[in-house]
Motif scaffolding. Structure first.
Motif, PDB file in Angstrom:
ATOM      1  N   VAL A  70       0.870  -1.183   0.000  1.00  0.00           N
ATOM      2  CA  VAL A  70       0.000   0.000   0.000  1.00  0.00           C
ATOM      3  C   VAL A  70       0.902   1.227   0.000  1.00  0.00           C
ATOM      4  O   VAL A  70       1.701   1.412   0.916  1.00  0.00           O
ATOM      5  CB  VAL A  70      -0.927   0.020   1.233  1.00  0.00           C
ATOM      6  N   VAL A  71       0.758   2.052  -1.022  1.00  0.00           N
ATOM      7  CA  VAL A  71       1.561   3.265  -1.139  1.00  0.00           C
ATOM      8  C   VAL A  71       0.680   4.456  -0.810  1.00  0.00           C
ATOM      9  O   VAL A  71      -0.406   4.619  -1.393  1.00  0.00           O
ATOM     10  CB  VAL A  71       2.165   3.383  -2.559  1.00  0.00           C
ATOM     11  N   GLU A  77      -6.753   6.508  -3.291  1.00  0.00           N
ATOM     12  CA  GLU A  77      -8.159   6.457  -2.898  1.00  0.00           C
ATOM     13  C   GLU A  77      -8.312   6.818  -1.427  1.00  0.00           C
ATOM     14  O   GLU A  77      -7.534   6.364  -0.587  1.00  0.00           O
ATOM     15  CB  GLU A  77      -8.685   5.037  -3.143  1.00  0.00           C
ATOM     16  N   GLN A  78      -9.310   7.651  -1.138  1.00  0.00           N
ATOM     17  CA  GLN A  78      -9.633   7.976   0.247  1.00  0.00           C
ATOM     18  C   GLN A  78     -10.733   7.025   0.707  1.00  0.00           C
ATOM     19  O   GLN A  78     -11.694   6.791  -0.025  1.00  0.00           O
ATOM     20  CB  GLN A  78     -10.104   9.416   0.360  1.00  0.00           C
ATOM     21  N   LEU A  79     -10.575   6.491   1.911  1.00  0.00           N
ATOM     22  CA  LEU A  79     -11.505   5.487   2.418  1.00  0.00           C
ATOM     23  C   LEU A  79     -12.072   5.884   3.771  1.00  0.00           C
ATOM     24  O   LEU A  79     -11.324   6.364   4.626  1.00  0.00           O
ATOM     25  CB  LEU A  79     -10.782   4.140   2.595  1.00  0.00           C
ATOM     26  N   PRO A  80     -13.361   5.616   3.993  1.00  0.00           N
ATOM     27  CA  PRO A  80     -13.881   5.721   5.361  1.00  0.00           C
ATOM     28  C   PRO A  80     -13.222   4.626   6.219  1.00  0.00           C
ATOM     29  O   PRO A  80     -12.762   3.603   5.689  1.00  0.00           O
ATOM     30  CB  PRO A  80     -15.374   5.449   5.206  1.00  0.00           C
ATOM     31  N   PHE A 118      -2.088  -1.092  -3.995  1.00  0.00           N
ATOM     32  CA  PHE A 118      -3.159  -0.144  -3.700  1.00  0.00           C
ATOM     33  C   PHE A 118      -2.535   1.212  -3.396  1.00  0.00           C
ATOM     34  O   PHE A 118      -1.539   1.286  -2.689  1.00  0.00           O
ATOM     35  CB  PHE A 118      -3.977  -0.623  -2.485  1.00  0.00           C
ATOM     36  N   LEU A 119      -3.138   2.277  -3.932  1.00  0.00           N
ATOM     37  CA  LEU A 119      -2.731   3.648  -3.614  1.00  0.00           C
ATOM     38  C   LEU A 119      -3.744   4.216  -2.630  1.00  0.00           C
ATOM     39  O   LEU A 119      -4.949   4.231  -2.915  1.00  0.00           O
ATOM     40  CB  LEU A 119      -2.684   4.523  -4.866  1.00  0.00           C
TER      41      LEU A 119
END
Length: 154
Positions: A70-71, A77-80, A118-119
């Motif tokens: 995960v970078v 992507e912004q995640l809750p 994943f970004l």
């Protein structure tokens, strides 16, 4: 196991205390390790491209095939928090270990972004790298609490 790779060493006292606290709290759930990689040369003495190439070399050796990579990147992507917790669970199904990568002051080399699984973006705002470490550790802790059906509120 969760590893967080960061270019540069956190220096601000209150952030260092927070990082230590979240590393301690996370141990209840899994081994979470912070790996601090040295800063590259002086930004004023080399080009941005040279600087990013040096950071690429530092991260590249940790881009292992059996690890979910995960970078952290502003274009990610912004995640809750709940979705982040769900993703951590899914990422661990195929690969037990997750590595997070926080770049230097100029961001990541294109190779690092292109070879990530994943970004992730913490926010649309810009934070120092040491704050990014603290925020990421807090969200990992929150994810562990969510995935263990435990309450987490302050």
């Amino acid at each position: 196991m969760v590893k967080i790779f960061v270019i540069g060493k956190p220096k601000t006292k209150f952030i260092k205390l927070g990082i230590e606290q979240y590393l301690k709290w996370n141990r209840k759930y899994d081994k979470v390790e912070l790996i601090e990689l040295p800063l590259s040369n002086d930004l004023n003495k080399i080009t941005p491209e040279e600087y990013k190439n040096q950071d690429k070399v530092k991260f590249e050796k940790y881009f292992l095939p059996d690890v979910f990579k995960v970078v952290l990147d502003e274009r990610g992507e912004q995640l809750p928090s709940i979705e982040f917790a769900n993703k951590i669970e899914r990422w661990r199904i195929g690969k037990k270990n997750i590595s997070f990568f926080i770049g230097g002051p100029l961001g990541h080399h294109e190779y690092i972004r292109n070879n990530a699984d994943f970004l992730l973006s913490i926010s649309k705002m810009t934070f120092t790298h040491e704050m990014a470490v603290l925020l990421l550790l807090e969200q990992i802790y929150r994810a562990f609490k969510i995935n263990n059906n435990e309450k987490y509120h302050y």
